[in-house]
Enzyme design. Structure first.
Site, PDB file in Angstrom:
ATOM      1  N   CYS A 193      -1.745 -25.319  18.377  1.00 21.46           N
ATOM      2  CA  CYS A 193      -2.744 -24.350  18.842  1.00 21.46           C
ATOM      3  C   CYS A 193      -2.703 -24.128  20.355  1.00 21.46           C
ATOM      4  O   CYS A 193      -2.924 -23.001  20.813  1.00 21.46           O
ATOM      5  CB  CYS A 193      -4.115 -24.749  18.338  1.00 21.46           C
ATOM      6  SG  CYS A 193      -4.206 -24.552  16.531  1.00 21.46           S
TER       7      CYS A 193
ATOM      8  N   ASP B 198      -9.634 -26.538  20.303  1.00 23.65           N
ATOM      9  CA  ASP B 198      -9.751 -27.372  19.087  1.00 23.65           C
ATOM     10  C   ASP B 198      -9.998 -28.855  19.341  1.00 23.65           C
ATOM     11  O   ASP B 198      -9.370 -29.709  18.704  1.00 23.65           O
ATOM     12  CB  ASP B 198      -8.488 -27.200  18.220  1.00 23.65           C
ATOM     13  CG  ASP B 198      -8.289 -25.786  17.706  1.00 23.65           C
ATOM     14  OD1 ASP B 198      -9.087 -24.899  18.068  1.00 23.65           O
ATOM     15  OD2 ASP B 198      -7.325 -25.554  16.942  1.00 23.65           O
TER      16      ASP B 198
ATOM     17  N   LYS C 270     -11.390 -19.550  14.548  1.00 25.95           N
ATOM     18  CA  LYS C 270     -10.122 -18.940  14.112  1.00 25.95           C
ATOM     19  C   LYS C 270      -9.622 -19.649  12.868  1.00 25.95           C
ATOM     20  O   LYS C 270     -10.006 -20.794  12.605  1.00 25.95           O
ATOM     21  CB  LYS C 270      -9.085 -19.051  15.240  1.00 25.95           C
ATOM     22  CG  LYS C 270      -8.814 -20.489  15.626  1.00 25.95           C
ATOM     23  CD  LYS C 270      -7.891 -20.594  16.818  1.00 25.95           C
ATOM     24  CE  LYS C 270      -7.648 -22.034  17.168  1.00 25.95           C
ATOM     25  NZ  LYS C 270      -6.978 -22.806  16.111  1.00 25.95           N
TER      26      LYS C 270
HETATM   27  C1  VGL Z   1      -3.849 -27.222  14.655  1.00 29.33           C
HETATM   28  C2  VGL Z   1      -2.471 -27.739  12.914  1.00 29.33           C
HETATM   29  C3  VGL Z   1      -3.307 -27.093  12.028  1.00 29.33           C
HETATM   30  C4  VGL Z   1      -4.125 -27.321  16.132  1.00 29.33           C
HETATM   31  C5  VGL Z   1      -4.690 -26.558  13.807  1.00 29.33           C
HETATM   32  O1  VGL Z   1      -5.296 -27.238  16.534  1.00 29.33           O
HETATM   33  O2  VGL Z   1      -3.144 -27.493  16.889  1.00 29.33           O
HETATM   34  N1  VGL Z   1      -2.741 -27.803  14.216  1.00 29.33           N
HETATM   35  N2  VGL Z   1      -4.410 -26.506  12.496  1.00 29.33           N
END
Ligand code: VGL
Ligand code: ZN
Length: 238
Positions: A185, A42, A140
């Site tokens: 994540c 991410d 995802k």
């Molecule tokens: C994430 C919060 C919400 C992450 C993704 O990538 O850690 N954190 N969505």
């Protein structure tokens, strides 16, 4: 006498040099092989400065990740990829604010600012990532009613993304996890990697955390308990 002293001093210098070089070697002691893969989690605009869910110092992971990625033939990147109006967004729960939690059928859910909506600029991977050999980008969190921090399994605990089967089909046994955010994540991915039987390393300085309600300390404790190894980028030979 003088010669002998010089001789001993010389020996001392040699011993020090040997010691320093063995420390340098020990510092980069992990050599990624064909059974190793780097998971880049991410690294998307929403989690970087100016993004709607910016992680503090998140931009600092990019150079570190680019550097260690040079040592890996196998690289998978992930993208948080939510529908508009996703259940994890505080904005769809009347009276709720970001970082509050609610109970959903699959468990506790932290509510977030709207982020990483499919196809938006915020959902794009950082343009500063430089990992041309990355073989797979896995998305995802695209089911509207279920979140997915983990790159392996959605938050319902059962819907798979297919990543474990992909990695196993390619002979991968060791996973190195880096990216954003350490306590969500990255941690959920590392914990699921252990459940799926992979030897799992989290590269601490290649990650940054959100740290809400003690989440960062809890994530490291959970990962340690699950046998996730905590390393630094300097431990990896590139
Ligand atoms: C994430 C919060 C919400 C992450 C993704 O990538 O850690 N954190 N969505
Ligand atoms: Zn998300």
């Amino acid at each position: 006498m003088l010669d002998r002293r010089r001789f001993l001093a010389g020996l001392g210098a040699t011993a020090i040099a040997a010691c320093v070089s063995s420390r340098l070697r020990a510092a980069a002691s992990i050599k990624p092989d064909d059974a190793s893969a780097l998971l880049v989690i991410d690294v998307q605009n929403c989690f970087l400065p100016g993004g709607s869910l910016a992680v503090k110092d998140g931009e600092q992971v990019v150079a570190v990740i680019n550097k260690i990625a040079r040592g890996f033939a196998n690289v998978v990147m992930t993208q948080d990829w939510h529908t508009a109006g996703h259940i994890s967004f505080a904005s769809v729960h009347p009276g709720k604010k970001p970082f509050e939690t609610i109970d959903l059928p699959y468990g506790k859910q932290v509510l977030w600012p709207d982020h990483c909506v499919q196809g938006s600029d915020g959902a794009a991977l950082s343009k500063d990532l430089s990992i041309p050999q990355a073989g797979l980008i896995i998305r995802k969190g695209f089911h509207k009613d279920v979140d997915s921090y983990s790159a392996f399994t959605e938050a319902d605990g059962k819907t798979t993304t297919g990543l474990a089967a992909y990695l196993k089909a390619r002979g991968v046994k060791r996973l190195f996890v880096a990216g954003l955010a350490t306590d969500f994540c990255v941690a959920w991915t590392a914990l699921d990697a252990r459940k799926a039987g992979f030897e799992t390393y989290v590269v601490e300085d290649a990650c940054r955390g959100i740290d809400t309600q003690g989440s960062l300390a809890k994530a490291w404790a959970d990962m340690a308990k699950a046998g996730v190894k905590r390393i630094q980028s300097a431990d990896i030979a590139v």
